[in-house]
Design an enzyme around this catalytic site. Structure first.
Site, PDB file in Angstrom:
ATOM      1  N   GLY A 296       0.839  -1.203   0.000  1.00  0.00           N
ATOM      2  CA  GLY A 296       0.000   0.000   0.000  1.00  0.00           C
ATOM      3  C   GLY A 296       0.869   1.246   0.000  1.00  0.00           C
TER       4      GLY A 296
ATOM      5  N   GLN B 163      -2.247   6.608   1.697  1.00  0.00           N
ATOM      6  CA  GLN B 163      -1.969   7.722   2.616  1.00  0.00           C
ATOM      7  C   GLN B 163      -1.070   7.330   3.792  1.00  0.00           C
ATOM      8  OE1 GLN B 163      -5.170   9.710   4.563  1.00  0.00           O
ATOM      9  NE2 GLN B 163      -6.311   7.834   4.983  1.00  0.00           N
TER      10      GLN B 163
ATOM     11  N   GLY C 292       1.172   4.928   3.705  1.00  0.00           N
ATOM     12  CA  GLY C 292       2.472   4.730   3.055  1.00  0.00           C
ATOM     13  C   GLY C 292       3.222   6.045   2.916  1.00  0.00           C
TER      14      GLY C 292
ATOM     15  N   ARG D 103     -11.982   2.006   5.960  1.00  0.00           N
ATOM     16  CA  ARG D 103     -13.451   2.113   6.085  1.00  0.00           C
ATOM     17  C   ARG D 103     -13.901   3.539   5.814  1.00  0.00           C
ATOM     18  NH1 ARG D 103     -15.170   2.490  12.460  1.00  0.00           N
ATOM     19  NH2 ARG D 103     -13.177   3.244  13.233  1.00  0.00           N
TER      20      ARG D 103
ATOM     21  N   GLN E 226      -0.256 -13.086   0.899  1.00  0.00           N
ATOM     22  CA  GLN E 226       0.907 -12.355   1.441  1.00  0.00           C
ATOM     23  C   GLN E 226       1.599 -13.178   2.536  1.00  0.00           C
ATOM     24  OE1 GLN E 226      -0.631  -8.442   2.457  1.00  0.00           O
ATOM     25  NE2 GLN E 226      -0.460  -7.740   0.337  1.00  0.00           N
TER      26      GLN E 226
ATOM     27  N   GLY F 185      -3.449  -2.957   7.908  1.00  0.00           N
ATOM     28  CA  GLY F 185      -4.730  -2.978   7.163  1.00  0.00           C
ATOM     29  C   GLY F 185      -5.838  -3.596   7.999  1.00  0.00           C
ATOM     30  N   ASN F 186      -6.987  -3.000   7.959  1.00  0.00           N
ATOM     31  CA  ASN F 186      -8.096  -3.436   8.821  1.00  0.00           C
ATOM     32  C   ASN F 186      -8.979  -4.502   8.191  1.00  0.00           C
ATOM     33  OD1 ASN F 186      -7.885  -2.019  11.271  1.00  0.00           O
ATOM     34  ND2 ASN F 186      -8.470  -0.114  10.236  1.00  0.00           N
TER      35      ASN F 186
ATOM     36  N   ASP G 227      -3.942   2.769  19.294  1.00  0.00           N
ATOM     37  CA  ASP G 227      -4.905   2.858  20.399  1.00  0.00           C
ATOM     38  C   ASP G 227      -4.177   3.154  21.719  1.00  0.00           C
ATOM     39  OD1 ASP G 227      -7.116   1.769  18.618  1.00  0.00           O
ATOM     40  OD2 ASP G 227      -5.700   0.123  18.574  1.00  0.00           O
TER      41      ASP G 227
ATOM     42  N   ARG H 256      -3.186   6.706  21.712  1.00  0.00           N
ATOM     43  CA  ARG H 256      -4.378   7.533  21.934  1.00  0.00           C
ATOM     44  C   ARG H 256      -4.754   7.543  23.414  1.00  0.00           C
ATOM     45  NH1 ARG H 256      -7.587   4.987  16.690  1.00  0.00           N
ATOM     46  NH2 ARG H 256      -6.940   6.593  15.208  1.00  0.00           N
TER      47      ARG H 256
ATOM     48  N   HIS I  65      -8.549  -4.395  17.665  1.00  0.00           N
ATOM     49  CA  HIS I  65      -8.513  -3.002  17.174  1.00  0.00           C
ATOM     50  C   HIS I  65      -9.902  -2.702  16.592  1.00  0.00           C
ATOM     51  CE1 HIS I  65      -7.188   0.725  15.458  1.00  0.00           C
ATOM     52  NE2 HIS I  65      -7.418   0.321  14.232  1.00  0.00           N
TER      53      HIS I  65
HETATM   54  P1  NAD Z   1      -5.349   4.164   1.257  1.00  0.00           P
HETATM   55  O1  NAD Z   1      -6.578   3.784   0.501  1.00  0.00           O
HETATM   56  O2  NAD Z   1      -4.901   5.579   1.266  1.00  0.00           O
HETATM   57  O3  NAD Z   1      -4.129   3.291   0.737  1.00  0.00           O
HETATM   58  C1  NAD Z   1      -4.216   1.909   0.633  1.00  0.00           C
HETATM   59  C2  NAD Z   1      -3.270   1.513  -0.481  1.00  0.00           C
HETATM   60  O4  NAD Z   1      -3.189   0.093  -0.462  1.00  0.00           O
HETATM   61  C3  NAD Z   1      -3.769   1.917  -1.880  1.00  0.00           C
HETATM   62  O5  NAD Z   1      -2.739   2.622  -2.553  1.00  0.00           O
HETATM   63  C4  NAD Z   1      -4.069   0.588  -2.547  1.00  0.00           C
HETATM   64  O6  NAD Z   1      -3.791   0.597  -3.959  1.00  0.00           O
HETATM   65  C5  NAD Z   1      -3.129  -0.341  -1.799  1.00  0.00           C
HETATM   66  N1  NAD Z   1      -3.513  -1.766  -1.822  1.00  0.00           N
HETATM   67  C6  NAD Z   1      -4.744  -2.304  -1.782  1.00  0.00           C
HETATM   68  N2  NAD Z   1      -4.665  -3.648  -1.866  1.00  0.00           N
HETATM   69  C7  NAD Z   1      -3.358  -3.944  -1.948  1.00  0.00           C
HETATM   70  C8  NAD Z   1      -2.634  -5.167  -2.066  1.00  0.00           C
HETATM   71  N3  NAD Z   1      -3.256  -6.350  -2.138  1.00  0.00           N
HETATM   72  N4  NAD Z   1      -1.288  -5.120  -2.129  1.00  0.00           N
HETATM   73  C9  NAD Z   1      -0.634  -3.934  -2.088  1.00  0.00           C
HETATM   74  N5  NAD Z   1      -1.269  -2.739  -1.999  1.00  0.00           N
HETATM   75  C10 NAD Z   1      -2.604  -2.758  -1.918  1.00  0.00           C
HETATM   76  O7  NAD Z   1      -5.547   3.603   2.747  1.00  0.00           O
HETATM   77  P2  NAD Z   1      -4.733   4.006   4.054  1.00  0.00           P
HETATM   78  O8  NAD Z   1      -5.373   5.175   4.682  1.00  0.00           O
HETATM   79  O9  NAD Z   1      -3.288   4.011   3.768  1.00  0.00           O
HETATM   80  O10 NAD Z   1      -5.111   2.767   5.014  1.00  0.00           O
HETATM   81  C11 NAD Z   1      -4.646   1.466   4.745  1.00  0.00           C
HETATM   82  C12 NAD Z   1      -5.278   0.475   5.714  1.00  0.00           C
HETATM   83  O11 NAD Z   1      -4.822   0.732   7.048  1.00  0.00           O
HETATM   84  C13 NAD Z   1      -6.804   0.517   5.791  1.00  0.00           C
HETATM   85  O12 NAD Z   1      -7.318  -0.794   5.853  1.00  0.00           O
HETATM   86  C14 NAD Z   1      -7.070   1.272   7.085  1.00  0.00           C
HETATM   87  O13 NAD Z   1      -8.335   0.979   7.621  1.00  0.00           O
HETATM   88  C15 NAD Z   1      -5.947   0.705   7.928  1.00  0.00           C
HETATM   89  N6  NAD Z   1      -5.613   1.451   9.140  1.00  0.00           N
HETATM   90  C16 NAD Z   1      -5.309   0.730  10.255  1.00  0.00           C
HETATM   91  C17 NAD Z   1      -4.951   1.378  11.426  1.00  0.00           C
HETATM   92  C18 NAD Z   1      -4.613   0.587  12.667  1.00  0.00           C
HETATM   93  O14 NAD Z   1      -4.414   1.211  13.724  1.00  0.00           O
HETATM   94  N7  NAD Z   1      -4.527  -0.726  12.640  1.00  0.00           N
HETATM   95  C19 NAD Z   1      -4.898   2.768  11.460  1.00  0.00           C
HETATM   96  C20 NAD Z   1      -5.205   3.486  10.310  1.00  0.00           C
HETATM   97  C21 NAD Z   1      -5.570   2.811   9.153  1.00  0.00           C
HETATM   98  C1  LMR Z   2      -7.946   4.026  13.177  1.00  0.00           C
HETATM   99  O1  LMR Z   2      -8.090   3.518  14.276  1.00  0.00           O
HETATM  100  O2  LMR Z   2      -7.789   5.256  13.027  1.00  0.00           O
HETATM  101  C2  LMR Z   2      -7.934   3.161  11.946  1.00  0.00           C
HETATM  102  O3  LMR Z   2      -8.199   1.817  12.285  1.00  0.00           O
HETATM  103  C3  LMR Z   2      -8.833   3.636  10.865  1.00  0.00           C
HETATM  104  C4  LMR Z   2     -10.273   3.400  11.194  1.00  0.00           C
HETATM  105  O4  LMR Z   2     -10.987   2.847  10.348  1.00  0.00           O
HETATM  106  O5  LMR Z   2     -10.719   3.774  12.276  1.00  0.00           O
END
Ligand code: NAD
Ligand code: LMR
Length: 330
Positions: free
Chosen positions: A15, A19, A21, A95, A115, A133-134, A162, A165, A190
């Site tokens: 990814g 954002q 990344g 989401r 993966q 990723g969620n 978390d 936070r 999470h």
């Molecule tokens: P984003 O949409 O800005 O970027 C995601 C990127 O992943 C995109 O560029 C997309 O092309 C790429 N992607 C999708 N499938 C892929 C694959 N199979 N292999 C490689 N790349 C792939 O999203 P983001 O804001 O960067 O968020 C990414 C993930 O992180 C989301 O699922 C979001 O909910 C999660 N997230 C988790 C937490 C946490 O605390 N665990 C916090 C924030 C966001």
């Molecule tokens: C977060 O906790 O900010 C991330 O998991 C993004 C979300 O969907 O809440």
């Protein structure tokens, strides 16, 4: 370009065009996680996302980071994780307003099996994996299940956001500095059911539970932290990115270099049965990194009220697991 040498690490970020990344890669390349090691980066993206990753690579070059080695951009999973010592599995759909993270399982769950398999086959033996990723816990369970031959303890999920936070909310409430707080714990998933627990939290070595009103803890603090992701989406219009990237860096840095003296952090990892959490369930625990391995902090007393919240997380994670088993992903 620098080629692999003894003092080089290979780091995969999936990814890479998204954002998170964009917040993560520059800090890794600057040396915030791996000290003075040269960092070779592998940016794994989809066909749709790869152009954005190419743009990120151009900017990485323009930063002239002294520690940045090779940058590989690919849509091939095997190439993306080849020889990786650290893998940040970020690439997944975020989401939208009104959704829960578990609603993403259908779209995102299928990303993580292939993966996991590729990591087991092509990454370095000492690989450390963090799933961002969620829904992160259950995606990590999928990775671990498909990574045949890999110690499941090398696969973790991010609950450090978390944890951070929680620290920030308590620091604000008490009017103190985050750096003076230690031993915050986030238990479980999470998700909105997570249990940010201040029972062991200390301020300059003294427990803070007595200084905090119980009603504030139960009715404001816990739901605020647990629903902070939704609050960010509501206010910012997009899910958290810089704070998520920062927490993922904290997680990997501490895993590699050890946790601070006298403190612990929250990490979701496959349970070894500690605190009665069913074995294999990817659950957030209080952890210390010792000699480069996560160790679950043992021996904390759990009251019936704490147990009730922990049990709600076990139930929710078992339901998520059942859903992915039913979908043939686990
Ligand atoms: P984003 O949409 O800005 O970027 C995601 C990127 O992943 C995109 O560029 C997309 O092309 C790429 N992607 C999708 N499938 C892929 C694959 N199979 N292999 C490689 N790349 C792939 O999203 P983001 O804001 O960067 O968020 C990414 C993930 O992180 C989301 O699922 C979001 O909910 C999660 N997230 C988790 C937490 C946490 O605390 N665990 C916090 C924030 C966001
Ligand atoms: C977060 O906790 O900010 C991330 O998991 C993004 C979300 O969907 O809440």
């Amino acid at each position: 370009m620098t080629t692999n040498n003894q003092n080089a690490v290979t780091v995969t970020v999936t990814g890479a065009g998204g954002q998170i990344g964009y917040s993560l890669l520059f800090r890794i390349a600057k040396g915030e996680v791996f000290g003075d090691s040269v960092v070779n980066l592998r940016l794994l993206e989809t066909e749709q996302g790869v152009q954005a990753a190419r743009g990120v690579a151009l900017e990485l070059a323009d930063c002239a980071f002294p520690l940045l080695g090779e940058v590989t951009i690919t849509t091939e999973i095997d190439e993306g994780v080849k020889d990786a010592n650290a893998v940040f599995l970020v690439g997944a759909k975020p989401r939208q307003k009104g959704e829960e993270r578990a609603d993403l399982l259908a779209a995102n769950g299928k990303i993580f099996g292939p993966q996991g398999k590729a990591i087991a086959e092509h990454a370095a033996e000492d690989v450390r994996v963090i799933v961002v990723g969620n829904p992160a816990n259950t995606n990590a369970a999928i990775v671990a299940a498909h990574a045949e031959g890999l110690d499941p303890r090398r696969v973790t999920a991010l609950t450090r956001l978390d944890h951070n936070r929680g620290l920030a909310q308590v620091a604000d409430k008490l009017g103190v500095a985050v750096r003076d707080l230690k031993n915050m714990t986030v238990w479980g998933n999470h998700s909105a059911s997570q249990f940010p627990d201040i029972a062991e939290l200390t301020l300059n070595g003294e427990k803070v539970a007595d200084k905090l009103d119980e009603a504030w803890v139960n009715d404001e603090f816990i739901p605020r932290v647990a629903k902070r992701g939704a609050e960010i989406i509501e206010v910012r219009g997009r899910s958290s990115a810089a704070s998520a990237a920062s927490a993922a860096l904290d997680h990997m840095r501490d895993w590699v270099n050890g946790t601070a003296e006298g403190d612990w952090v929250s990490v979701a990892l496959p349970s070894d049965g500690s605190y009665g959490i069913p074995e294999g369930l990817v659950f957030s625990f209080p952890c210390r990194s010792v000699n480069g391995e996560w160790e679950i902090v043992q021996g904390l007393e759990i009251s019936p009220a704490q147990q009730e919240r922990i049990d709600a997380n076990i139930k929710e994670l078992q339901e998520e697991k059942a859903a992915v088993v039913e979908a043939g992903l686990l």
